[in-house]
Design a protein around this motif. Structure first.
Motif, PDB file in Angstrom:
ATOM      1  N   PHE A  72     -11.544   4.820  -5.929  1.00 49.23           N
ATOM      2  CA  PHE A  72     -12.137   6.054  -5.412  1.00 49.23           C
ATOM      3  C   PHE A  72     -13.649   5.931  -5.256  1.00 49.23           C
ATOM      4  O   PHE A  72     -14.240   6.574  -4.397  1.00 49.23           O
ATOM      5  CB  PHE A  72     -11.833   7.231  -6.338  1.00 49.23           C
ATOM      6  N   ASP A  73     -14.294   5.133  -6.111  1.00 49.31           N
ATOM      7  CA  ASP A  73     -15.753   4.979  -6.070  1.00 49.31           C
ATOM      8  C   ASP A  73     -16.236   3.978  -5.018  1.00 49.31           C
ATOM      9  O   ASP A  73     -17.437   3.916  -4.749  1.00 49.31           O
ATOM     10  CB  ASP A  73     -16.283   4.542  -7.443  1.00 49.31           C
ATOM     11  N   LEU A  74     -15.332   3.209  -4.433  1.00 49.98           N
ATOM     12  CA  LEU A  74     -15.742   2.240  -3.413  1.00 49.98           C
ATOM     13  C   LEU A  74     -16.408   2.946  -2.235  1.00 49.98           C
ATOM     14  O   LEU A  74     -15.979   4.032  -1.835  1.00 49.98           O
ATOM     15  CB  LEU A  74     -14.532   1.461  -2.891  1.00 49.98           C
ATOM     16  N   PRO A  75     -17.450   2.340  -1.659  1.00 45.37           N
ATOM     17  CA  PRO A  75     -18.098   2.959  -0.494  1.00 45.37           C
ATOM     18  C   PRO A  75     -17.114   3.257   0.645  1.00 45.37           C
ATOM     19  O   PRO A  75     -17.218   4.311   1.286  1.00 45.37           O
ATOM     20  CB  PRO A  75     -19.142   1.918  -0.070  1.00 45.37           C
ATOM     21  N   ALA A  76     -16.167   2.375   0.891  1.00 47.73           N
ATOM     22  CA  ALA A  76     -15.202   2.602   1.974  1.00 47.73           C
ATOM     23  C   ALA A  76     -14.329   3.826   1.687  1.00 47.73           C
ATOM     24  O   ALA A  76     -14.034   4.624   2.588  1.00 47.73           O
ATOM     25  CB  ALA A  76     -14.327   1.369   2.177  1.00 47.73           C
ATOM     26  N   THR A  77     -13.923   4.006   0.438  1.00 45.62           N
ATOM     27  CA  THR A  77     -13.106   5.167   0.071  1.00 45.62           C
ATOM     28  C   THR A  77     -13.939   6.434   0.156  1.00 45.62           C
ATOM     29  O   THR A  77     -13.471   7.467   0.644  1.00 45.62           O
ATOM     30  CB  THR A  77     -12.520   4.996  -1.345  1.00 45.62           C
ATOM     31  N   GLN A 106      -4.795  -5.073 -11.373  1.00 46.06           N
ATOM     32  CA  GLN A 106      -5.370  -3.726 -11.460  1.00 46.06           C
ATOM     33  C   GLN A 106      -6.165  -3.572 -12.753  1.00 46.06           C
ATOM     34  O   GLN A 106      -7.275  -3.024 -12.749  1.00 46.06           O
ATOM     35  CB  GLN A 106      -4.277  -2.665 -11.421  1.00 46.06           C
ATOM     36  N   ARG A 107      -5.609  -4.051 -13.854  1.00 49.42           N
ATOM     37  CA  ARG A 107      -6.294  -3.922 -15.152  1.00 49.42           C
ATOM     38  C   ARG A 107      -7.584  -4.741 -15.182  1.00 49.42           C
ATOM     39  O   ARG A 107      -8.581  -4.302 -15.756  1.00 49.42           O
ATOM     40  CB  ARG A 107      -5.353  -4.326 -16.275  1.00 49.42           C
ATOM     41  N   LEU A 108      -7.559  -5.924 -14.576  1.00 49.70           N
ATOM     42  CA  LEU A 108      -8.783  -6.732 -14.506  1.00 49.70           C
ATOM     43  C   LEU A 108      -9.870  -6.010 -13.706  1.00 49.70           C
ATOM     44  O   LEU A 108     -11.040  -5.988 -14.099  1.00 49.70           O
ATOM     45  CB  LEU A 108      -8.487  -8.103 -13.884  1.00 49.70           C
ATOM     46  N   ILE A 109      -9.488  -5.420 -12.588  1.00 52.38           N
ATOM     47  CA  ILE A 109     -10.443  -4.682 -11.761  1.00 52.38           C
ATOM     48  C   ILE A 109     -10.970  -3.468 -12.533  1.00 52.38           C
ATOM     49  O   ILE A 109     -12.168  -3.175 -12.520  1.00 52.38           O
ATOM     50  CB  ILE A 109      -9.810  -4.285 -10.413  1.00 52.38           C
ATOM     51  N   ALA A 110     -10.070  -2.766 -13.239  1.00 45.42           N
ATOM     52  CA  ALA A 110     -10.477  -1.607 -14.047  1.00 45.42           C
ATOM     53  C   ALA A 110     -11.460  -2.035 -15.136  1.00 45.42           C
ATOM     54  O   ALA A 110     -12.461  -1.355 -15.384  1.00 45.42           O
ATOM     55  CB  ALA A 110      -9.258  -0.936 -14.664  1.00 45.42           C
ATOM     56  N   VAL A 115      -4.452   6.186   1.432  1.00 46.43           N
ATOM     57  CA  VAL A 115      -3.694   4.947   1.261  1.00 46.43           C
ATOM     58  C   VAL A 115      -4.395   4.075   0.220  1.00 46.43           C
ATOM     59  O   VAL A 115      -5.586   3.793   0.334  1.00 46.43           O
ATOM     60  CB  VAL A 115      -3.544   4.204   2.608  1.00 46.43           C
ATOM     61  N   VAL A 116      -3.631   3.687  -0.803  1.00 42.06           N
ATOM     62  CA  VAL A 116      -4.181   2.926  -1.929  1.00 42.06           C
ATOM     63  C   VAL A 116      -3.537   1.544  -1.973  1.00 42.06           C
ATOM     64  O   VAL A 116      -2.309   1.432  -2.039  1.00 42.06           O
ATOM     65  CB  VAL A 116      -3.904   3.661  -3.269  1.00 42.06           C
ATOM     66  N   PRO A 117      -4.343   0.473  -1.949  1.00 42.23           N
ATOM     67  CA  PRO A 117      -3.782  -0.875  -2.101  1.00 42.23           C
ATOM     68  C   PRO A 117      -3.337  -1.071  -3.547  1.00 42.23           C
ATOM     69  O   PRO A 117      -4.038  -0.656  -4.473  1.00 42.23           O
ATOM     70  CB  PRO A 117      -4.949  -1.792  -1.741  1.00 42.23           C
ATOM     71  N   LEU A 118      -2.179  -1.684  -3.742  1.00 41.71           N
ATOM     72  CA  LEU A 118      -1.646  -1.855  -5.097  1.00 41.71           C
ATOM     73  C   LEU A 118      -1.357  -3.318  -5.408  1.00 41.71           C
ATOM     74  O   LEU A 118      -0.243  -3.799  -5.190  1.00 41.71           O
ATOM     75  CB  LEU A 118      -0.377  -1.025  -5.281  1.00 41.71           C
ATOM     76  N   PRO A 119      -2.349  -4.030  -5.947  1.00 39.16           N
ATOM     77  CA  PRO A 119      -2.069  -5.388  -6.416  1.00 39.16           C
ATOM     78  C   PRO A 119      -1.208  -5.307  -7.684  1.00 39.16           C
ATOM     79  O   PRO A 119      -0.969  -4.216  -8.205  1.00 39.16           O
ATOM     80  CB  PRO A 119      -3.470  -5.943  -6.713  1.00 39.16           C
ATOM     81  N   MET A 136       0.832  -1.173   0.000  1.00 38.00           N
ATOM     82  CA  MET A 136       0.000   0.000   0.000  1.00 38.00           C
ATOM     83  C   MET A 136       0.878   1.237   0.000  1.00 38.00           C
ATOM     84  O   MET A 136       1.876   1.284   0.701  1.00 38.00           O
ATOM     85  CB  MET A 136      -0.914   0.024   1.223  1.00 38.00           C
ATOM     86  N   LEU A 137       0.459   2.203  -0.793  1.00 37.73           N
ATOM     87  CA  LEU A 137       1.181   3.469  -0.864  1.00 37.73           C
ATOM     88  C   LEU A 137       0.184   4.622  -0.759  1.00 37.73           C
ATOM     89  O   LEU A 137      -1.002   4.461  -1.054  1.00 37.73           O
ATOM     90  CB  LEU A 137       1.935   3.584  -2.193  1.00 37.73           C
ATOM     91  N   GLU A 138       0.676   5.781  -0.337  1.00 41.80           N
ATOM     92  CA  GLU A 138      -0.170   6.964  -0.342  1.00 41.80           C
ATOM     93  C   GLU A 138      -0.344   7.434  -1.776  1.00 41.80           C
ATOM     94  O   GLU A 138       0.540   7.240  -2.620  1.00 41.80           O
ATOM     95  CB  GLU A 138       0.452   8.065   0.517  1.00 41.80           C
ATOM     96  N   LEU A 139      -1.476   8.082  -2.031  1.00 37.55           N
ATOM     97  CA  LEU A 139      -1.791   8.525  -3.381  1.00 37.55           C
ATOM     98  C   LEU A 139      -0.686   9.410  -3.952  1.00 37.55           C
ATOM     99  O   LEU A 139      -0.344   9.294  -5.127  1.00 37.55           O
ATOM    100  CB  LEU A 139      -3.138   9.263  -3.401  1.00 37.55           C
TER     101      LEU A 139
END
Length: 191
Positions: free
Chosen positions: A107-112, A146-150, A137-141, A1-4
């Motif tokens: 960014f669109d996730l309810p938790a975010t 990431q592309r599959l999720i996108a 803080v952004v999780p970075l798989p 995880m890294l900060e934006l």
């Protein structure tokens, strides 16, 4: 995880000097229009004279600084080359570290969205401070994930847009069917 801020450039918007210039500007209302499926009409004005004024590029994210919800949009093709107004942030992902579609989905996730809401300051139309966006803080798989999720997020947005269009067409069809029934009933009575 890294900060934006470690995976993206984050830039504040500018005051728009509307009128006689050729520069285009995206405003908070344009972001809301786009998210609602309406075509926004960008403001025009004098080109900004400050170094932090970056024209929107492909892959950029536009983030609302104000509002109850924190609207986020991937830059629309019609917005490329435009600038952002004061109530927006421009997030330019480092494409070697993060996929812009993945970041938009995150960014669109309810938790975010809850994190964004918890960091807003002020009464009335509360504002998300840039510092809160910087420190998100952004999780970075791995990039492939990431592309599959996108792609999944894009498919879900496409489906929602199609369902919205289908509902509008269905409503129009229903009203037209009623109008025809009324015309037929009126024609029969007058015969």
């Amino acid at each position: 995880m890294l900060e934006l801020r470690e995976i993206s450039g984050i830039y504040s918007g500018l005051a728009v000097q509307e009128g006689g210039g050729s520069a285009r500007f995206v405003r908070l209302s344009d972001l809301s229009d786009l998210r609602s499926g309406r075509a926004p009409k960008l403001a025009t004005g004098e080109p900004p004279a400050v170094a932090r004024a970056l024209p929107i590029e492909e892959g950029d994210l536009i983030v609302a600084a104000r509002g109850a919800a924190t609207d986020v949009c991937l830059a629309a093709h019609s917005w490329l080359g435009a600038f952002i107004s004061l109530d927006l942030y421009l997030v330019r992902p480092n494409s070697s570290k993060v996929d812009s579609g993945y970041l938009a989905a995150f960014f669109d996730l309810p938790a975010t969205q809850t994190v964004f809401s918890g960091n807003k300051q002020g009464s009335g139309l509360a504002r998300l401070p840039k510092d809160a966006l910087d420190k998100l803080v952004v999780p970075l798989p791995p990039m492939a994930t990431q592309r599959l999720i996108a792609d999944l997020a894009r498919s879900l947005r496409d489906e929602a847009e199609l369902l919205q269009r289908l509902a509008a067409l269905n409503s129009t069809l229903g009203r037209e069917a009623l109008a025809r029934a009324f015309r037929a009933a009126t024609t029969c009575q007058n015969s």
